[in-house]
Design a protein around this motif. Structure first.
Motif, PDB file in Angstrom:
ATOM      1  N   LEU A   8      -4.061   0.753   1.380  1.00 24.43           N
ATOM      2  CA  LEU A   8      -3.480   2.007   1.855  1.00 24.43           C
ATOM      3  C   LEU A   8      -3.096   1.830   3.316  1.00 24.43           C
ATOM      4  N   GLY A   9      -2.172   2.646   3.790  1.00 22.29           N
ATOM      5  CA  GLY A   9      -1.900   2.694   5.206  1.00 22.29           C
ATOM      6  C   GLY A   9      -3.120   3.217   5.943  1.00 22.29           C
TER       7      GLY A   9
ATOM      8  N   GLY B 265       0.765  -1.238   0.000  1.00 20.75           N
ATOM      9  CA  GLY B 265       0.000   0.000   0.000  1.00 20.75           C
ATOM     10  C   GLY B 265       0.790   1.279   0.000  1.00 20.75           C
ATOM     11  N   CYS B 266       2.125   1.211   0.109  1.00 19.49           N
ATOM     12  CA  CYS B 266       2.900   2.439   0.313  1.00 19.49           C
ATOM     13  C   CYS B 266       2.923   3.331  -0.923  1.00 19.49           C
ATOM     14  N   LEU B 267       3.029   2.742  -2.109  1.00 23.97           N
ATOM     15  CA  LEU B 267       3.007   3.570  -3.320  1.00 23.97           C
ATOM     16  C   LEU B 267       1.625   4.177  -3.531  1.00 23.97           C
ATOM     17  N   ASN B 268       0.579   3.452  -3.133  1.00 29.49           N
ATOM     18  CA  ASN B 268      -0.765   4.045  -3.171  1.00 29.49           C
ATOM     19  C   ASN B 268      -0.854   5.241  -2.230  1.00 29.49           C
TER      20      ASN B 268
ATOM     21  N   TYR C 228      -0.366  -0.298  10.553  1.00 25.62           N
ATOM     22  CA  TYR C 228      -0.922  -1.308   9.658  1.00 25.62           C
ATOM     23  C   TYR C 228      -1.358  -0.683   8.345  1.00 25.62           C
ATOM     24  N   GLU C 229      -1.450  -1.555   7.351  1.00 23.75           N
ATOM     25  CA  GLU C 229      -2.099  -1.182   6.106  1.00 23.75           C
ATOM     26  C   GLU C 229      -3.243  -2.164   5.866  1.00 23.75           C
ATOM     27  N   GLY C 230      -4.274  -1.708   5.167  1.00 22.87           N
ATOM     28  CA  GLY C 230      -5.438  -2.536   4.890  1.00 22.87           C
ATOM     29  C   GLY C 230      -6.059  -2.133   3.568  1.00 22.87           C
TER      30      GLY C 230
END
Length: 647
Positions: free
Chosen positions: A200-201, A24-27, A191-193
């Motif tokens: 996304l984070g 999710g980090c690039l999102n 967390y990311e979900g």
């Protein structure tokens, strides 16, 4: 206003032999850049370091080089989405510096950027009079700039990383010259979900939502509190941090160093030759999608705006398609004049449904009973517009209820597995109906608590303040995003705190505004009794809850008064140009013992649409309603925690 220099760093593709790759980090970075472009426009100068480009040296060099270009009047923003980590401090000099006995660090693709090293670099940027901000969505982020169905952003690093980075911990502690919005406390994972099919984070998702709903004068303290409230819907164990949180400091400055409130135009209804009638308000302004959203024609807000034709106030248009910047609409029972422009205000808001993921391992009969109960949880025994069944939690929207049936009990859980309520009996069809009624109740409560008006002319005009009784100094939100009030110790035991709750209409001119004050409790109740179900407040005036009598904050009778016990209230102010019907805002506390037949009263106001209608009048009520209905509106929320201290 100066340039906004932004360094956006996101890492998904970590070396698999070092730590778990993320998704999710690039999102996060893409969504953050989109919001920054909307906020800063041509003032934005952005540089991105993604995946393998985000080495320790590259990040340090970019902070010095890119953010270091900023001068007085400019803003420097460092945003990091990726893994964070911690490691025990062993050497005496490290233990003297690290009060927790552990290091915290950001995990770059080739090693660690230790917290104090990052803090020193950002302080160098801030030293030249630059408004400097760090947003960190990673584990243990709360210390990063001190001078289950979710994926943790935590890495167990190679010990050699810390050997190379140990010298950074020797940097002397200095007062922070920048502001930090961190995903967690320094001892917590983040967390990311997945939200609607996109990872996304949790903190990034919550913070961006808070920013979209906020005006340009919203401070870091206010944004942090709003993001924290949003995040707690998904995760009980991750608590965002604001630092430094001292009153009057950088935490009380506007995001990105904005110059304060601006006066935007009203929303306008106009005709597009290709797509038909449209309103210049969309999802980018906080407007949810879904049927039920309507706009009402209002009077022009100022004389001399000839292009805005004042159709009969009260005529409405209904949303058909909600886009990022505009909403396609259809008139309801009238025909606007071609080529004319009409000022409109939001008059009915589609409430997005909560997602429900059911799980009954090895018990398909129980699963079918629960599915049937949820499918019949609406008015008249039909589907509820407030609930939507999803196959997997990953397909859910922002508000998710994970209902797990185990050993004769239904567990209603958040994304992270923490409970919304105590487990409910699940022995038959009636119990399943009670579970569905609980989900409807919780959805209504959360939608009221998280109700946010798109930014408009009223956003900065009226403020909600809480002061200690007998004091005129407002209590500020602490680093956890709450106003904290403590019990005192009297001769015969604990004494509940007394406060004053006031509403300030800060405008020096203009019209009076209708104010409604909701008290939402952590027992999932809501009422408007603190302020007489609503009242007008004139410009330059201050109104008080309970007619300026003290408001007693106390634990409910069923909670023991022992040290460490606490209760939370969310005080929500709704401001309108005209009177507002408050009946839909009333909600009794959730009680699993309440007979199911009584839920019909709740369901009357659970149709998935929140209407900003004037209150119904009876023949003895001589007060006229404001022409055109409530019109423009705004919201503000203050979270209050009442605590029994450790004496």
């Amino acid at each position: 206003m100066g340039t906004v220099y932004a360094l956006l760093t996101g890492i998904n593709a970590y070396p698999a032999d070092r730590c778990t790759p993320l998704t999710g980090c690039l999102n996060d970075i893409e969504a953050a850049e989109e919001l920054l472009l909307r906020r800063a426009g041509g003032r934005l100068d952005v540089r991105k370091l993604l995946n393998s480009d985000a080495t320790v040296n590259a990040v340090e060099t970019a902070i010095r080089g890119h953010l270091g270009q900023a001068g007085p009047g400019d803003t420097a923003l460092f945003w990091f989405s990726g893994h964070g980590t911690e490691q025990p401090a062993i050497e005496r000099v490290h233990l003297d510096i690290e009060a927790t006995g552990r290091y915290q660090a950001l995990v770059c693709t080739d090693g660690l950027l230790v917290d104090k090293r990052l803090g020193a670099l950002l302080n160098e940027v801030a030293a030249g009079g630059v408004h400097t901000v760090a947003v960190l969505d990673c584990c243990y982020a709360g210390g990063a700039t001190r001078g289950r169905h979710l994926t943790p952003r935590f890495a167990s690093p190679d010990p050699a990383w810390f050997t190379a980075a140990a010298r950074d911990a020797r940097i002397p502690e200095q007062p922070a010259k920048h502001v930090l919005l961190a995903a967690t406390r320094l001892d917590q994972p983040s967390y990311e979900g997945r939200f609607g099919g996109r990872t996304l984070g949790l903190f990034t998702y919550a913070l961006l939502g808070a920013l979209r709903a906020a005006g340009p004068a919203a401070t870091y303290r206010e944004l942090h509190a709003a993001a924290r409230s949003r995040l707690l819907v998904s995760c009980e164990y991750q608590r965002p941090t604001l630092a430094p949180a001292e009153p009057g400091g950088v935490a009380d400055q506007p995001f990105l160093g904005g110059a304060g409130a601006r006066e935007p135009s009203r929303y306008l209804l106009s005709q597009d030759q290709r797509d038909g009638w449209q309103v210049d308000c969309g999802s980018g302004h906080g407007l949810p999608s879904g049927p039920g959203t309507e706009f009402r024609v209002t009077r022009p807000d100022a004389p001399g705006r000839a292009h805005e034709q004042a159709a009969t106030p009260g005529r409405t248009v209904r949303a058909v398609t909600v886009g990022p910047e505009r909403t396609l609409v259809e008139p309801v029972g009238w025909a606007p004049e071609t080529a004319q422009v009409y000022p409109v205000a939001l008059s009915a808001l589609a409430v997005p449904p909560a997602s429900v993921a059911l799980s009954a391992p090895g018990d398909p009969a129980t699963a079918r009973v629960l599915e049937r109960a949820v499918a019949e949880a609406g008015p008249g025994g039909g589907p509820s517009p407030l609930l939507r069944l999803v196959g997997q939690p990953e397909d859910a929207g922002e508000l998710l209820f994970r209902v797990e049936a185990r050993e004769g009990l239904a567990h209603v859980l958040r994304r992270d597995g923490s409970p919304f309520v105590a487990p409910l009996p699940l022995a038959g069809s009636e119990d399943a109906d009670r579970v569905a009624a609980c989900l409807v109740h919780l959805t209504r409560w959360h939608r009221l608590r998280d109700l946010e008006a798109p930014f408009g002319p009223l956003t900065e005009q009226v403020r909600l303040e809480v002061t200690p009784w007998g004091s005129d100094v407002p209590l500020l939100l602490d680093g956890s995003g709450e106003v904290v009030c403590q019990y005192g110790l009297g001769p015969v035991g604990p004494v509940p705190p007394l406060v004053s709750v006031r509403i300030r209409h800060r405008a020096t001119g203009g019209r009076r505004l209708w104010c409604v004050l909701l008290d939402l409790t952590d027992s999932y109740a809501a009422h408007t009794g603190l302020f007489d179900d609503g009242r007008f407040v004139g410009p330059g005036h201050t109104a008080y809850a309970l007619d300026n009598r003290p408001v007693q904050l106390s634990l409910p009778p069923h909670r023991p008064l022992r040290p460490g016990a606490f209760v939370r209230d969310w005080l929500k102010l709704i401001v309108c140009e005209g009177e507002l019907n408050t009946v839909p805002f009333h909600l009794d506390r959730w009680d699993p013992l309440t007979p199911l037949g009584s839920r019909d009263t709740v369901l009357r106001h659970a149709d998935g649409v929140l209407r900003f209608d004037a209150p119904e009048r009876n023949s003895r009520d001589a007060r006229p309603a404001e022409a055109g209905g409530p019109g423009q509106w705004a919201t503000q929320t203050v979270q209050v925690r009442t605590v029994v201290p450790q004496w």
